[in-house]
Design a protein around this motif. Structure first.
Motif, PDB file in Angstrom:
ATOM      1  N   GLY A  70       0.787  -1.227   0.000  1.00 58.16           N
ATOM      2  CA  GLY A  70       0.000   0.000   0.000  1.00 58.16           C
ATOM      3  C   GLY A  70       0.817   1.273   0.000  1.00 58.16           C
ATOM      4  O   GLY A  70       0.278   2.355  -0.187  1.00 58.16           O
ATOM      5  N   ALA A  71       2.115   1.167   0.222  1.00 55.25           N
ATOM      6  CA  ALA A  71       2.991   2.340   0.267  1.00 55.25           C
ATOM      7  C   ALA A  71       4.304   1.987  -0.416  1.00 55.25           C
ATOM      8  O   ALA A  71       5.308   1.701   0.222  1.00 55.25           O
ATOM      9  N   ALA A  72       4.245   1.975  -1.749  1.00 57.89           N
ATOM     10  CA  ALA A  72       5.412   1.590  -2.553  1.00 57.89           C
ATOM     11  C   ALA A  72       6.473   2.687  -2.546  1.00 57.89           C
ATOM     12  O   ALA A  72       6.239   3.808  -2.086  1.00 57.89           O
ATOM     13  N   CYS A  73       7.639   2.352  -3.071  1.00 58.68           N
ATOM     14  CA  CYS A  73       8.733   3.324  -3.189  1.00 58.68           C
ATOM     15  C   CYS A  73       8.338   4.434  -4.161  1.00 58.68           C
ATOM     16  O   CYS A  73       7.548   4.207  -5.085  1.00 58.68           O
ATOM     17  N   PRO A  74       8.907   5.637  -3.993  1.00 58.35           N
ATOM     18  CA  PRO A  74       8.683   6.685  -4.990  1.00 58.35           C
ATOM     19  C   PRO A  74       9.128   6.171  -6.359  1.00 58.35           C
ATOM     20  O   PRO A  74      10.185   5.574  -6.488  1.00 58.35           O
ATOM     21  N   GLY A  75       8.310   6.329  -7.336  1.00 59.10           N
ATOM     22  CA  GLY A  75       8.626   5.822  -8.663  1.00 59.10           C
ATOM     23  C   GLY A  75       8.151   4.396  -8.885  1.00 59.10           C
ATOM     24  O   GLY A  75       8.207   3.887  -9.988  1.00 59.10           O
ATOM     25  N   GLY A  76       7.673   3.754  -7.838  1.00 62.86           N
ATOM     26  CA  GLY A  76       7.125   2.411  -7.951  1.00 62.86           C
ATOM     27  C   GLY A  76       8.133   1.303  -7.714  1.00 62.86           C
ATOM     28  O   GLY A  76       9.337   1.494  -7.864  1.00 62.86           O
ATOM     29  N   CYS A  77       7.630   0.162  -7.319  1.00 69.58           N
ATOM     30  CA  CYS A  77       8.456  -1.023  -7.108  1.00 69.58           C
ATOM     31  C   CYS A  77       7.534  -2.231  -7.066  1.00 69.58           C
ATOM     32  O   CYS A  77       6.317  -2.092  -7.084  1.00 69.58           O
ATOM     33  N   ALA A  78       8.122  -3.394  -7.021  1.00 66.92           N
ATOM     34  CA  ALA A  78       7.384  -4.657  -6.901  1.00 66.92           C
ATOM     35  C   ALA A  78       8.226  -5.565  -6.018  1.00 66.92           C
ATOM     36  O   ALA A  78       9.348  -5.214  -5.648  1.00 66.92           O
ATOM     37  N   TRP A  79       7.685  -6.722  -5.669  1.00 59.98           N
ATOM     38  CA  TRP A  79       8.472  -7.652  -4.862  1.00 59.98           C
ATOM     39  C   TRP A  79       9.471  -8.357  -5.749  1.00 59.98           C
ATOM     40  O   TRP A  79       9.131  -8.865  -6.818  1.00 59.98           O
ATOM     41  N   ALA A  80      10.720  -8.380  -5.339  1.00 60.94           N
ATOM     42  CA  ALA A  80      11.765  -9.090  -6.083  1.00 60.94           C
ATOM     43  C   ALA A  80      11.571 -10.592  -5.899  1.00 60.94           C
ATOM     44  O   ALA A  80      11.255 -11.057  -4.808  1.00 60.94           O
ATOM     45  N   SER A  81      11.768 -11.337  -6.975  1.00 62.29           N
ATOM     46  CA  SER A  81      11.657 -12.795  -6.889  1.00 62.29           C
ATOM     47  C   SER A  81      12.875 -13.357  -6.164  1.00 62.29           C
ATOM     48  O   SER A  81      13.904 -12.679  -6.011  1.00 62.29           O
ATOM     49  N   ASP A  82      12.756 -14.596  -5.729  1.00 60.17           N
ATOM     50  CA  ASP A  82      13.903 -15.252  -5.101  1.00 60.17           C
ATOM     51  C   ASP A  82      15.095 -15.268  -6.059  1.00 60.17           C
ATOM     52  O   ASP A  82      16.237 -15.040  -5.645  1.00 60.17           O
ATOM     53  N   GLU A  83      14.823 -15.515  -7.336  1.00 62.69           N
ATOM     54  CA  GLU A  83      15.892 -15.565  -8.336  1.00 62.69           C
ATOM     55  C   GLU A  83      16.596 -14.210  -8.458  1.00 62.69           C
ATOM     56  O   GLU A  83      17.824 -14.134  -8.560  1.00 62.69           O
ATOM     57  N   GLN A  84      15.811 -13.123  -8.445  1.00 58.15           N
ATOM     58  CA  GLN A  84      16.410 -11.787  -8.506  1.00 58.15           C
ATOM     59  C   GLN A  84      17.275 -11.510  -7.285  1.00 58.15           C
ATOM     60  O   GLN A  84      18.352 -10.937  -7.392  1.00 58.15           O
ATOM     61  N   GLN A  85      16.794 -11.933  -6.114  1.00 60.66           N
ATOM     62  CA  GLN A  85      17.572 -11.707  -4.902  1.00 60.66           C
ATOM     63  C   GLN A  85      18.874 -12.499  -4.934  1.00 60.66           C
ATOM     64  O   GLN A  85      19.947 -11.955  -4.623  1.00 60.66           O
ATOM     65  N   VAL A  86      18.804 -13.773  -5.321  1.00 59.65           N
ATOM     66  CA  VAL A  86      20.005 -14.610  -5.376  1.00 59.65           C
ATOM     67  C   VAL A  86      21.009 -14.031  -6.377  1.00 59.65           C
ATOM     68  O   VAL A  86      22.206 -13.944  -6.087  1.00 59.65           O
ATOM     69  N   ALA A  87      20.511 -13.589  -7.544  1.00 64.12           N
ATOM     70  CA  ALA A  87      21.401 -13.009  -8.564  1.00 64.12           C
ATOM     71  C   ALA A  87      22.103 -11.753  -8.049  1.00 64.12           C
ATOM     72  O   ALA A  87      23.218 -11.440  -8.472  1.00 64.12           O
ATOM     73  N   ALA A  88      21.452 -11.050  -7.117  1.00 61.92           N
ATOM     74  CA  ALA A  88      22.036  -9.825  -6.562  1.00 61.92           C
ATOM     75  C   ALA A  88      22.857 -10.104  -5.299  1.00 61.92           C
ATOM     76  O   ALA A  88      23.345  -9.184  -4.654  1.00 61.92           O
TER      77      ALA A  88
END
Length: 110
Positions: A70-88
């Protein structure tokens, strides 16, 4: 420093300098007392403030910036997938991270 001395220092503070962290949500103290029977510092919170903090703590939130559905980052965001987190280089088992807070993997975008 004795617990009773610490209590004496904290008790008059009512300007949010002393708060209790409830899973990333800060709740101001409404009272600080010292119990010499148990040699304990007793922190008092407003029940309504604590209830709000507990409700906020159970909502999914980014472990880095604290944004929510309900209160996203300025400019918008979404939940990062597990794969995105592992890659980072992040551990998805530590909790949710939004896409705005996921660092780009080395060599990405080049």
């Amino acid at each position: 420093m004795l617990k009773s001395e610490l209590t004496a220092l904290l008790a008059p503070r009512r300007d949010n300098d002393v708060v209790i962290d409830v899973d990333g949500v800060r709740v101001p103290l409404v009272g600080v007392t010292y119990c010499n029977v148990g040699d304990q510092i007793v922190l008092s919170m407003d029940p309504a403030e604590l209830d709000g903090a507990m409700r906020a703590a159970v909502l999914p939130h980014c472990r880095r910036c604290g944004c929510t559905e309900g209160a996203a980052c300025p400019g918008g965001c979404a939940w990062a997938s597990d794969e995105q987190q592992v890659a980072a280089g992040l551990d998805p088992m530590l909790g949710d991270v939004c896409t705005a807070c996921v660092p780009q993997p080395v060599g990405a975008g080049s």
